[in-house]
Design a protein around this motif. Structure first.
Motif, PDB file in Angstrom:
ATOM      1  N   SER A 192       0.853  -1.189   0.000  1.00 41.17           N
ATOM      2  CA  SER A 192       0.000   0.000   0.000  1.00 41.17           C
ATOM      3  C   SER A 192       0.889   1.239   0.000  1.00 41.17           C
ATOM      4  N   ASN A 193       0.248   2.376  -0.240  1.00 42.30           N
ATOM      5  CA  ASN A 193       0.889   3.693  -0.062  1.00 42.30           C
ATOM      6  C   ASN A 193       2.169   3.838  -0.879  1.00 42.30           C
ATOM      7  N   ASN A 194       2.058   3.551  -2.164  1.00 38.41           N
ATOM      8  CA  ASN A 194       3.226   3.771  -3.024  1.00 38.41           C
ATOM      9  C   ASN A 194       3.449   5.275  -3.227  1.00 38.41           C
ATOM     10  N   GLN A 195       4.685   5.697  -3.090  1.00 32.52           N
ATOM     11  CA  GLN A 195       5.027   7.109  -3.259  1.00 32.52           C
ATOM     12  C   GLN A 195       6.374   7.233  -3.962  1.00 32.52           C
ATOM     13  N   THR A 196       6.561   8.373  -4.620  1.00 36.04           N
ATOM     14  CA  THR A 196       7.814   8.627  -5.323  1.00 36.04           C
ATOM     15  C   THR A 196       8.005  10.127  -5.474  1.00 36.04           C
ATOM     16  N   SER A 197       9.254  10.538  -5.605  1.00 37.38           N
ATOM     17  CA  SER A 197       9.554  11.947  -5.887  1.00 37.38           C
ATOM     18  C   SER A 197       9.516  12.239  -7.373  1.00 37.38           C
ATOM     19  N   ALA A 198       9.332  11.198  -8.216  1.00 39.18           N
ATOM     20  CA  ALA A 198       9.224  11.393  -9.656  1.00 39.18           C
ATOM     21  C   ALA A 198       7.948  12.186  -9.966  1.00 39.18           C
ATOM     22  N   PRO A 199       7.878  12.852 -11.161  1.00 39.72           N
ATOM     23  CA  PRO A 199       8.841  12.757 -12.256  1.00 39.72           C
ATOM     24  C   PRO A 199      10.112  13.538 -11.971  1.00 39.72           C
ATOM     25  N   GLY A 200      11.080  13.309 -12.821  1.00 39.09           N
ATOM     26  CA  GLY A 200      12.353  13.992 -12.698  1.00 39.09           C
ATOM     27  C   GLY A 200      12.993  14.149 -14.061  1.00 39.09           C
ATOM     28  N   LYS A 201      14.228  14.602 -14.036  1.00 44.64           N
ATOM     29  CA  LYS A 201      14.974  14.862 -15.257  1.00 44.64           C
ATOM     30  C   LYS A 201      16.192  13.963 -15.317  1.00 44.64           C
ATOM     31  N   ILE A 202      16.777  13.864 -16.487  1.00 46.51           N
ATOM     32  CA  ILE A 202      17.975  13.056 -16.639  1.00 46.51           C
ATOM     33  C   ILE A 202      19.044  13.517 -15.651  1.00 46.51           C
ATOM     34  N   ASN A 203      19.740  12.567 -15.056  1.00 44.86           N
ATOM     35  CA  ASN A 203      20.810  12.777 -14.074  1.00 44.86           C
ATOM     36  C   ASN A 203      20.296  13.236 -12.713  1.00 44.86           C
ATOM     37  N   GLU A 204      18.985  13.295 -12.528  1.00 42.45           N
ATOM     38  CA  GLU A 204      18.445  13.644 -11.214  1.00 42.45           C
ATOM     39  C   GLU A 204      18.172  12.384 -10.398  1.00 42.45           C
ATOM     40  N   TYR A 205      18.255  12.540  -9.050  1.00 39.40           N
ATOM     41  CA  TYR A 205      17.892  11.451  -8.150  1.00 39.40           C
ATOM     42  C   TYR A 205      16.381  11.444  -7.933  1.00 39.40           C
ATOM     43  N   VAL A 206      15.799  10.256  -7.923  1.00 38.93           N
ATOM     44  CA  VAL A 206      14.397  10.094  -7.559  1.00 38.93           C
ATOM     45  C   VAL A 206      14.302   8.943  -6.559  1.00 38.93           C
ATOM     46  N   TRP A 207      13.370   9.060  -5.621  1.00 37.35           N
ATOM     47  CA  TRP A 207      13.193   7.984  -4.643  1.00 37.35           C
ATOM     48  C   TRP A 207      11.820   7.350  -4.807  1.00 37.35           C
ATOM     49  N   PHE A 208      11.723   6.087  -4.378  1.00 34.99           N
ATOM     50  CA  PHE A 208      10.504   5.311  -4.487  1.00 34.99           C
ATOM     51  C   PHE A 208      10.314   4.536  -3.189  1.00 34.99           C
ATOM     52  N   TYR A 209       9.070   4.420  -2.701  1.00 37.37           N
ATOM     53  CA  TYR A 209       8.846   3.513  -1.584  1.00 37.37           C
ATOM     54  C   TYR A 209       7.423   2.996  -1.582  1.00 37.37           C
ATOM     55  N   VAL A 210       7.265   1.835  -0.930  1.00 38.80           N
ATOM     56  CA  VAL A 210       5.978   1.163  -0.801  1.00 38.80           C
ATOM     57  C   VAL A 210       5.911   0.546   0.593  1.00 38.80           C
ATOM     58  N   ASN A 211       4.760   0.618   1.233  1.00 35.54           N
ATOM     59  CA  ASN A 211       4.549  -0.049   2.527  1.00 35.54           C
ATOM     60  C   ASN A 211       4.128  -1.502   2.299  1.00 35.54           C
ATOM     61  N   TRP A 212       4.654  -2.400   3.146  1.00 38.77           N
ATOM     62  CA  TRP A 212       4.342  -3.829   3.049  1.00 38.77           C
ATOM     63  C   TRP A 212       3.861  -4.347   4.411  1.00 38.77           C
ATOM     64  N   SER A 213       3.023  -5.394   4.377  1.00 34.91           N
ATOM     65  CA  SER A 213       2.578  -6.059   5.610  1.00 34.91           C
ATOM     66  C   SER A 213       2.385  -7.545   5.318  1.00 34.91           C
ATOM     67  N   ASP A 214       2.652  -8.377   6.358  1.00 33.80           N
ATOM     68  CA  ASP A 214       2.478  -9.826   6.197  1.00 33.80           C
ATOM     69  C   ASP A 214       2.421 -10.457   7.579  1.00 33.80           C
ATOM     70  N   ASP A 215       1.419 -11.318   7.812  1.00 36.43           N
ATOM     71  CA  ASP A 215       1.238 -11.943   9.126  1.00 36.43           C
ATOM     72  C   ASP A 215       2.363 -12.914   9.458  1.00 36.43           C
ATOM     73  N   ASN A 216       2.975 -13.528   8.432  1.00 37.68           N
ATOM     74  CA  ASN A 216       4.059 -14.469   8.692  1.00 37.68           C
ATOM     75  C   ASN A 216       5.373 -13.763   9.005  1.00 37.68           C
ATOM     76  N   GLY A 217       5.472 -12.492   8.627  1.00 42.40           N
ATOM     77  CA  GLY A 217       6.737 -11.777   8.785  1.00 42.40           C
ATOM     78  C   GLY A 217       7.407 -11.577   7.435  1.00 42.40           C
ATOM     79  N   LEU A 218       7.856 -10.357   7.191  1.00 39.98           N
ATOM     80  CA  LEU A 218       8.482 -10.013   5.917  1.00 39.98           C
ATOM     81  C   LEU A 218       9.908 -10.536   5.847  1.00 39.98           C
ATOM     82  N   SER A 219      10.391 -10.738   4.628  1.00 39.90           N
ATOM     83  CA  SER A 219      11.724 -11.310   4.461  1.00 39.90           C
ATOM     84  C   SER A 219      12.640 -10.433   3.604  1.00 39.90           C
TER      85      SER A 219
END
Length: 470
Positions: A123-150
């Motif tokens: 859930s909750n995917n986010q990013t600093s994009a769009p961007g330009k060539i040679n620029e830094y962009v970040w990406f993240y997503v929230n995860w959940s799992d009852d067994n535990g993430l790996s």
């Protein structure tokens, strides 16, 4: 002995001491509603089992052959293993029983096992994009799992246009975040897709949707002004402007715009008032520009910016220069002539230079303003006739261009050479095009009848002044 009767799928099976003996089609439905007897018959009350019965067990489900064998609990089958497949995602309870050779029965406590075949959720995917060539962009997503993430893996096509997976990154907990920072390597207009993969401690994998963005345009870089030098002065009224080339990271074609701010004060024309003109030129392909003619005794500020068809660069830091007026004549140009030699002459005969034999005085305006040319003589050419006489005269001529001077204000008829400065040529051009800045001063001499023999000479003084000076 152990006797086990199992009803399963319309069959009744008999096991003795944990071993299957036989089966027949039968169903327990015929016993429904009848009294329940152990060691007796529900149909004949006089029939009883002659022996000892103990450790009676009744189950609410059909046991497997392995379970029945385990209940007998002989030496070779004292361990029970049972695999269940197809269990639903839920918490299941189980309990195990055992019996020894003496007939003693024991059971485990009630135990539970949870079946979870669901992969991690996002859930909750986010990013600093769009961007330009040679620029830094970040990406993240929230995860959940009852067994535990790996672990999680980031995937995108923003490096070279081909989808590429990063190395897996470990993360733990039932809730966590996948995040990554990347550098855009593609140019303007390219579409970049990205997604994450993640697994849990049971190695169940899930992947996010593919999200996309379009690479934005990178404006061209700001130029550096080269020439005219900052805070310099020149007499060139059509200066050559030059600047460093701009760079465009997207490889777009670049053109330039130049703005020239002209500031000057002309007291004779605009009393106590200074004039500011703005000169703009767009769509310049090269990194230089030659202006149209600029004013003199003026101060100029100028700047340039680049354009790639989408965005402008910043304006360059302004430079300034001045254009000074220059009043200058020369008699040593390629076609000039500063000596008129009539050779041998005779009494009472007139000679002149209009037929270029000899050549007249030829001079060039090598300043940057229109000039009035004045002339006088230091002394008379003749011993027996002074200046301001018919014996020594002049008039204006032109070298090759009728428009190089103002004929109406020039001396176009033969006039006496004087010791006083007299205008010979008016409004002489300063342009070098087609010898437009070159003019002639024709000379006429006549030898007085009483003039003695000998070499005769004099010096002519020629000066220029700005044509509209008072």
């Amino acid at each position: 002995h152990q006797l086990a009767i199992r009803f399963l799928s319309g069959n009744m099976s008999v096991f003795v001491d944990g071993v299957f003996i036989n089966s027949t089609l039968n169903s327990p439905s015929g016993l429904i509603g009848l009294p329940f007897h152990i060691g007796g018959s529900p149909w004949n009350s006089d029939v009883y089992f002659n022996g000892t019965i103990d450790d009676v067990m009744i189950f609410n489900r059909s046991l497997s052959a392995e379970e029945i064998s385990a209940l007998y609990a002989n030496q070779s089958t004292r361990y029970l293993e049972k695999n269940f497949t197809g269990l639903s995602d839920s918490t299941h309870s189980f309990k195990a029983y055992t019996q020894d050779m003496a007939g003693n029965v024991n059971a485990t406590e009630l135990r539970t096992v949870t079946v979870n075949t669901l992969p991690p959720g996002f859930s909750n995917n986010q990013t600093s994009a769009p961007g330009k060539i040679n620029e830094y962009v970040w990406f993240y997503v929230n995860w959940s799992d009852d067994n535990g993430l790996s672990s999680y893996i980031f995937s995108w096509n923003g490096t070279n246009g081909t989808w590429m997976n990063d190395t897996a990154v470990s993360f733990t907990g039932i809730v966590n975040q996948s995040n990554v920072t990347k550098t855009i390597n593609l140019t303007r207009g390219n579409s970049i897709g990205w997604r994450f993969y993640a697994n849990d401690s049971a190695d169940q994998w899930n992947k996010t949707d593919i999200w996309t963005f379009t690479v934005e345009n990178t404006a061209p870089t700001e130029v550096n002004l080269s020439y005219p030098l900052n805070q310099s002065s020149t007499t060139d009224r059509t200066p050559f402007f030059n600047w460093t080339a701009s760079y465009d990271a997207d490889g777009d074609a670049i053109n330039y715009s130049i703005i020239i701010y002209e500031n000057y004060c002309d007291i004779s024309t605009y009393p106590n008032e200074c004039i500011v003109n703005t000169i703009t030129e767009d769509d310049i392909d090269a990194g230089n520009y030659t202006s149209a003619e600029l004013g003199i005794d003026a101060h100029y500020n100028w700047t340039v910016r680049a354009y790639d068809g989408y965005n402008y660069s910043d304006w360059a830091e302004q430079h300034n220069f001045t254009i000074d007026s220059l009043i200058s004549l020369r008699l040593d140009c390629l076609h000039c002539n500063d000596v008129v030699d009539f050779g041998t002459v005779y009494h009472n005969i007139g000679y002149n230079t209009t037929q270029d034999s000899p050549r007249p005085l030829i001079l060039e305006n090598n300043g940057n303003v229109f000039a009035d040319i004045e002339m006088n003589a230091s002394a008379s050419l003749w011993a027996t006739a002074g200046l301001d006489s018919q014996y020594f005269q002049f008039k204006a001529g032109n070298f090759s261009d009728q428009s190089s001077l103002n004929w109406s204000n020039s001396t176009t008829d033969w006039s006496y050479v004087s010791s006083n400065y007299t205008t010979a040529v008016s409004y002489l051009d300063y342009s070098n095009a087609s010898n437009a800045s070159t003019a002639e001063i024709e000379l006429y001499i006549r030898v007085p009848s009483d003039e003695g023999a000998g070499k005769k000479s004099t010096s002519l003084n020629i000066k220029a002044r700005y044509w509209d000076e008072s």
